[in-house]
Design a protein around this motif. Structure first.
Motif, PDB file in Angstrom:
ATOM      1  N   ASN A 164       1.362  -5.636  -3.873  1.00 18.63           N
ATOM      2  CA  ASN A 164       1.688  -5.621  -2.456  1.00 18.63           C
ATOM      3  C   ASN A 164       1.610  -4.206  -1.901  1.00 18.63           C
ATOM      4  O   ASN A 164       2.183  -3.279  -2.470  1.00 18.63           O
ATOM      5  N   ARG A 165       0.942  -4.030  -0.790  1.00 16.29           N
ATOM      6  CA  ARG A 165       0.801  -2.702  -0.175  1.00 16.29           C
ATOM      7  C   ARG A 165       2.170  -2.076   0.109  1.00 16.29           C
ATOM      8  O   ARG A 165       2.357  -0.856  -0.048  1.00 16.29           O
ATOM      9  N   GLU A 166       3.134  -2.902   0.509  1.00 12.18           N
ATOM     10  CA  GLU A 166       4.454  -2.362   0.843  1.00 12.18           C
ATOM     11  C   GLU A 166       5.098  -1.651  -0.333  1.00 12.18           C
ATOM     12  O   GLU A 166       5.813  -0.657  -0.155  1.00 12.18           O
ATOM     13  N   ALA A 167       4.856  -2.146  -1.547  1.00 11.42           N
ATOM     14  CA  ALA A 167       5.433  -1.514  -2.735  1.00 11.42           C
ATOM     15  C   ALA A 167       4.913  -0.092  -2.900  1.00 11.42           C
ATOM     16  O   ALA A 167       5.668   0.836  -3.215  1.00 11.42           O
ATOM     17  N   TYR A 168       3.625   0.107  -2.675  1.00 12.27           N
ATOM     18  CA  TYR A 168       3.033   1.442  -2.790  1.00 12.27           C
ATOM     19  C   TYR A 168       3.539   2.360  -1.677  1.00 12.27           C
ATOM     20  O   TYR A 168       3.809   3.544  -1.913  1.00 12.27           O
ATOM     21  N   ASP A 169       3.672   1.825  -0.471  1.00  9.61           N
ATOM     22  CA  ASP A 169       4.183   2.629   0.635  1.00  9.61           C
ATOM     23  C   ASP A 169       5.605   3.104   0.341  1.00  9.61           C
ATOM     24  O   ASP A 169       5.959   4.261   0.627  1.00  9.61           O
ATOM     25  N   LEU A 170       6.418   2.219  -0.218  1.00 15.63           N
ATOM     26  CA  LEU A 170       7.785   2.594  -0.568  1.00 15.63           C
ATOM     27  C   LEU A 170       7.796   3.650  -1.670  1.00 15.63           C
ATOM     28  O   LEU A 170       8.601   4.586  -1.639  1.00 15.63           O
ATOM     29  N   PHE A 171       6.890   3.507  -2.636  1.00 12.12           N
ATOM     30  CA  PHE A 171       6.784   4.503  -3.696  1.00 12.12           C
ATOM     31  C   PHE A 171       6.422   5.866  -3.121  1.00 12.12           C
ATOM     32  O   PHE A 171       7.042   6.888  -3.451  1.00 12.12           O
ATOM     33  N   LEU A 172       5.429   5.907  -2.265  1.00 14.07           N
ATOM     34  CA  LEU A 172       4.994   7.168  -1.672  1.00 14.07           C
ATOM     35  C   LEU A 172       6.098   7.791  -0.831  1.00 14.07           C
ATOM     36  O   LEU A 172       6.318   9.010  -0.872  1.00 14.07           O
TER      37      LEU A 172
END
Length: 248
Positions: A164-172
């Protein structure tokens, strides 16, 4: 080319054996299961069985039917947990505690990986769809826990799993990592699609002789994707070679 200490296949956007592409990388992001340790340790196989048993007990299913449900949720939602939350409204704590209550002693220390990680300049992170506790135990068994600046787990991701793109955004957002100065290592090609499109260097880790045993056909899709720049079956050797190329 044959003198390289690891097996490497060319990705769609990478020149074979040209590791200079990693120059400028300041953050190194590693998946945990079947990436930092090889699949033949069978550690994740233990988790797999625990997930099946949890689903069977929760939904009162036979082990065989529970496995079908488990894999269906994994394929559609990214993790079985997400599927159980979406379709049955469970809370995550009991699930995560149960499925990661496993024997981590099967993971052998990997001093070569530790040395390779130590040679990489910049920060290192574990980004996993599992729990922090599981990642901590696994990294400690490998002997590499001291090389990571932080662990970003499924709870940190708001229970939204990769890809999920949201997971990567949260990581960043949580780590301050700049995608254009980062590299990501994964054992599933589909989890490299978003990182590559964000500007990360991407490496698919494929344990030699085990991928066909421990992977289903749909999980193998995308290995030739342009989102996969490098493919290796020797993580320690590859990381050491990247570190060497950056010093050259």
């Amino acid at each position: 080319m044959s003198a390289l200490p690891f097996r490497l296949r060319e990705g769609s956007h990478a020149h074979l054996n040209d590791l200079r592409i990693f120059k400028g990388v300041e953050a190194w992001v590693f998946d945990l299961d079947n990436t930092l340790y090889p699949a033949h340790t069978n550690l994740f196989a233990q988790v797999d069985v625990r997930i099946r048993d949890f689903v069977a007990r929760l939904l009162d299913l036979s082990p065989e039917t529970a496995m079908d449900v488990q894999k269906d949720y994994y394929r559609r939602y990214g993790t079985t947990l997400r599927g159980l939350m979406e379709e049955h409204g469970i809370t995550p704590d009991g699930f995560l505690e149960y499925v990661h209550d496993i024997d981590h002693s099967v993971v052998a220390p990997d001093p070569a990986l530790g040395d390779a990680l130590a040679a990489l300049p910049g920060k290192k992170f574990i980004f996993t769809n599992g729990s922090r506790r599981h990642a901590e135990k696994t990294a400690a068994r490998l002997g590499v826990d001291g090389h990571f600046d932080d662990i970003f787990d499924i709870v940190s991701a708001g229970l939204l799993p990769k890809p999920n793109r949201e997971a990567y955004d949260l990581f960043l957002g949580a780590t301050g990592v700049t995608p254009g100065r980062a590299a990501m290592f994964e054992d599933l090609a589909r989890n490299l699609a978003v990182p590559h499109r964000l500007g990360m260097r991407t490496v698919l880790v494929v344990p030699q002789g085990t991928r066909e045993v421990f992977r289903e056909a749909w999980e193998l899709e995308g290995e030739e994707s342009p989102d996969v720049e490098f493919v290796t079956d020797d993580l320690a050797g590859f990381v050491a070679a990247v570190a060497g190329a950056m010093k050259a």
